[in-house]
Design a protein around this motif. Sequence first.
Motif, mmCIF file in Angstrom:
data_model
loop_
_atom_site.group_PDB
_atom_site.id
_atom_site.type_symbol
_atom_site.label_atom_id
_atom_site.label_comp_id
_atom_site.label_asym_id
_atom_site.label_seq_id
_atom_site.Cartn_x
_atom_site.Cartn_y
_atom_site.Cartn_z
ATOM 1 N N LEU A 41 -49.651 -25.095 5.606
ATOM 2 C CA LEU A 41 -48.706 -25.604 6.617
ATOM 3 C C LEU A 41 -48.593 -24.492 7.765
ATOM 4 O O LEU A 41 -48.441 -24.819 8.766
ATOM 5 N N ALA A 42 -48.295 -23.215 7.174
ATOM 6 C CA ALA A 42 -48.035 -22.112 7.976
ATOM 7 C C ALA A 42 -49.461 -21.794 9.234
ATOM 8 O O ALA A 42 -49.147 -21.397 10.174
ATOM 9 N N ARG A 43 -50.537 -22.049 8.578
ATOM 10 C CA ARG A 43 -51.756 -21.933 9.161
ATOM 11 C C ARG A 43 -51.920 -23.187 10.067
ATOM 12 O O ARG A 43 -52.913 -22.907 11.003
ATOM 13 N N GLY A 44 -51.399 -24.261 9.775
ATOM 14 C CA GLY A 44 -51.637 -25.559 10.718
ATOM 15 C C GLY A 44 -52.988 -26.093 10.360
ATOM 16 O O GLY A 44 -53.712 -26.565 11.165
ATOM 17 N N LYS A 45 -53.490 -25.720 9.091
ATOM 18 C CA LYS A 45 -54.913 -26.454 8.506
ATOM 19 C C LYS A 45 -54.682 -27.579 7.573
ATOM 20 O O LYS A 45 -53.697 -27.443 6.882
ATOM 21 N N GLU A 55 -56.114 -14.394 1.425
ATOM 22 C CA GLU A 55 -56.869 -13.819 2.679
ATOM 23 C C GLU A 55 -58.282 -13.428 2.483
ATOM 24 O O GLU A 55 -59.087 -13.729 3.231
ATOM 25 N N LEU A 56 -58.621 -12.797 1.541
ATOM 26 C CA LEU A 56 -59.947 -12.574 1.078
ATOM 27 C C LEU A 56 -60.822 -13.780 0.649
ATOM 28 O O LEU A 56 -61.913 -13.923 1.225
ATOM 29 N N HIS A 57 -60.311 -14.695 -0.039
ATOM 30 C CA HIS A 57 -61.043 -15.928 -0.332
ATOM 31 C C HIS A 57 -61.196 -16.868 0.942
ATOM 32 O O HIS A 57 -62.548 -17.425 1.175
ATOM 33 N N HIS A 58 -60.284 -16.785 1.898
ATOM 34 C CA HIS A 58 -60.676 -17.600 2.930
ATOM 35 C C HIS A 58 -61.103 -16.760 4.114
ATOM 36 O O HIS A 58 -61.234 -17.439 5.346
ATOM 37 N N THR A 59 -61.110 -15.535 4.162
ATOM 38 C CA THR A 59 -61.898 -14.609 5.090
ATOM 39 C C THR A 59 -61.027 -14.831 6.099
ATOM 40 O O THR A 59 -61.554 -14.828 7.304
ATOM 41 N N ILE A 60 -59.732 -14.722 6.147
ATOM 42 C CA ILE A 60 -58.898 -14.616 7.327
ATOM 43 C C ILE A 60 -57.978 -13.506 7.262
ATOM 44 O O ILE A 60 -57.720 -12.752 6.223
ATOM 45 N N LEU A 108 -59.687 -1.634 -6.978
ATOM 46 C CA LEU A 108 -59.339 -0.883 -8.232
ATOM 47 C C LEU A 108 -57.943 -0.140 -7.915
ATOM 48 O O LEU A 108 -57.639 0.362 -7.045
ATOM 49 N N ASP A 109 -57.282 0.009 -9.523
ATOM 50 C CA ASP A 109 -56.150 0.867 -9.492
ATOM 51 C C ASP A 109 -56.735 2.205 -9.446
ATOM 52 O O ASP A 109 -57.734 2.591 -9.744
ATOM 53 N N GLU A 110 -55.563 3.172 -10.046
ATOM 54 C CA GLU A 110 -55.662 4.406 -9.880
ATOM 55 C C GLU A 110 -56.508 4.986 -11.226
ATOM 56 O O GLU A 110 -56.922 6.051 -11.303
ATOM 57 N N ASP A 111 -56.596 3.868 -11.965
ATOM 58 C CA ASP A 111 -57.464 4.328 -13.469
ATOM 59 C C ASP A 111 -58.801 3.534 -13.163
ATOM 60 O O ASP A 111 -59.547 3.651 -14.273
ATOM 61 N N ALA A 112 -59.167 3.266 -12.070
ATOM 62 C CA ALA A 112 -60.473 2.587 -11.564
ATOM 63 C C ALA A 112 -60.653 1.215 -12.234
ATOM 64 O O ALA A 112 -61.780 0.651 -12.464
ATOM 65 N N ASP A 113 -59.442 0.623 -12.751
ATOM 66 C CA ASP A 113 -59.557 -0.904 -13.526
ATOM 67 C C ASP A 113 -59.516 -1.934 -12.241
ATOM 68 O O ASP A 113 -58.753 -1.641 -11.234
ATOM 69 N N ILE A 114 -60.000 -2.925 -12.427
ATOM 70 C CA ILE A 114 -60.140 -3.932 -11.264
ATOM 71 C C ILE A 114 -58.760 -4.613 -11.290
ATOM 72 O O ILE A 114 -58.178 -5.188 -12.412
ATOM 73 N N ILE A 115 -58.219 -4.790 -9.999
ATOM 74 C CA ILE A 115 -57.027 -5.411 -9.906
ATOM 75 C C ILE A 115 -57.404 -6.843 -9.189
ATOM 76 O O ILE A 115 -58.348 -7.173 -8.673
ATOM 77 N N THR A 116 -56.915 -7.931 -9.859
ATOM 78 C CA THR A 116 -57.383 -9.350 -9.811
ATOM 79 C C THR A 116 -55.943 -10.206 -9.069
ATOM 80 O O THR A 116 -55.218 -9.868 -9.778
ATOM 81 N N SER A 117 -56.280 -11.339 -8.659
ATOM 82 C CA SER A 117 -55.211 -12.437 -8.555
ATOM 83 C C SER A 117 -55.978 -13.465 -8.696
ATOM 84 O O SER A 117 -57.257 -13.469 -8.806
ATOM 85 N N CYS A 118 -55.578 -14.730 -8.174
ATOM 86 C CA CYS A 118 -56.189 -16.032 -8.177
ATOM 87 C C CYS A 118 -55.833 -16.702 -6.977
ATOM 88 O O CYS A 118 -54.787 -16.501 -6.236
ATOM 89 N N VAL A 119 -56.716 -17.690 -6.541
ATOM 90 C CA VAL A 119 -56.626 -18.642 -5.355
ATOM 91 C C VAL A 119 -56.984 -20.182 -6.113
ATOM 92 O O VAL A 119 -57.456 -20.106 -7.065
ATOM 93 N N VAL A 120 -56.308 -20.863 -5.404
ATOM 94 C CA VAL A 120 -56.255 -22.260 -5.701
ATOM 95 C C VAL A 120 -57.633 -22.938 -5.005
ATOM 96 O O VAL A 120 -57.944 -22.752 -3.868
#
Length: 457
Positions: A169-173, A204-209, A349-361
Amino acid sequence: MAIEPVVGLSENQLEEILQALDPSMPYPEWINVGMALHHETEAEGFHLWDEWSSQADNYPGSEELLHHWTSFGNNKGAPVTARLLLKLAKESGVHVDPDIASASEFECIKEEDDSADARFAVVDAENFADCSPTPWLIKGVLPKADLGVVFGESGSGKSFFVSDMALSLARGKSWRGHKVRPSRVVYLAAEGSSGFRKRLKAYELHHTISLAGVPFGVIPVAPNFLMKVDALDVAKAIIAWGGADLVVIDTFAQVTPGANENAGEDVGKALAHFRGLNRALGAMVLLVHHSGKDTSKGARGWSGLRAAADMELEVIRTESGRATRVTKQKDGDDHGEFGFELEVVPLGLDEDADIITSCVVVEAGVPADLNGSVKTNSARETSGKWTSVVTSVVREFGLAQSAGIEVEAVIAECLARTEVPAGKRDTRKQHIRRALKALCTGDDAPYFEENGCLEIL
């Protein structure tokens, strides 16, 4: 020191309280009444104290009262507020509610001018019937209405689903092929704001925006919508930001702390404030809520919440996938179903070089077992009190929103939610650790433990 807010009593209500009190009361109490009036009226109610006091046999005169009055408010301690007046009135058999108009206030209407609040203007039937259909934010899915509810079990992905719609909605897409009305969105991330920050980055990363310039605002704290002052301050903050067309509140439980969700009195107070947001902003308010223990009975708590909603969506997780279905649409088709999945996005990566993740729909087909008898996550859960407690806590910590959940944090929360049986040894930690181990053991285990954290498989 924080400024103590006023209760919000009208002058008529203050007069009603004073009529129930004896002005010849002991001096310390009489002074406290004056201080309470001074605080509640913001120093403008001297006439109330003076008129009431003048009925006492030991009335010292206006000049003496004014001397006291001008000294009120200079005390560095906690102020005496109108809560004292409410307490004294109740002890005298008079109950005054700051949110309930008194009979005298209604009687005074006849004496006032003919001007009326435009919000409640009476419209002739002919003109009212000649109106345009309800506009849509997302055509056929999200109406430009007053109030909506999206509910689901913990771990179903409801917050991800709602934020995906809101960002479109915010992007108008267009969303899932449905037309959208470009909208200003405010997302009140009251549950897990740090995870929500990662979620936006993943989007942002998933939609390259870039979300720079996108009218999508975030309130990363949890106000209390049972309190008038918080509800008003949220409205003021959104207006200061430039207004909104949609306000998402995630979650309902987090903004109504201590409320009895099964009681119409508590839920009704919050609903009144959500309606107030709608009136002040012209924005739809969309609540993210939890399912009840019996998921077949819909959202958790008072049934009046569903009745108040203009639309309702249920987010479901089955053995074969996730989906959202329309369960109520006051002005449209209430049979829509939308399959989706959560795709993990590495953020760095976080300060311990572990991967930080999240999810997208990501869009997916509607699960074949959506309308079957499979219960959300039932195959991954075993019976037993401790498995239930641990599984619930792990879900609520939003595992999919971060790199991991600290095991010790899970244990601490489980301990906070349980009690030691009277007369028995405290073995709760052993039970909790055993249940955690079960979640991380076997080929079908949904999690694994690494470096003191639970990670999702």
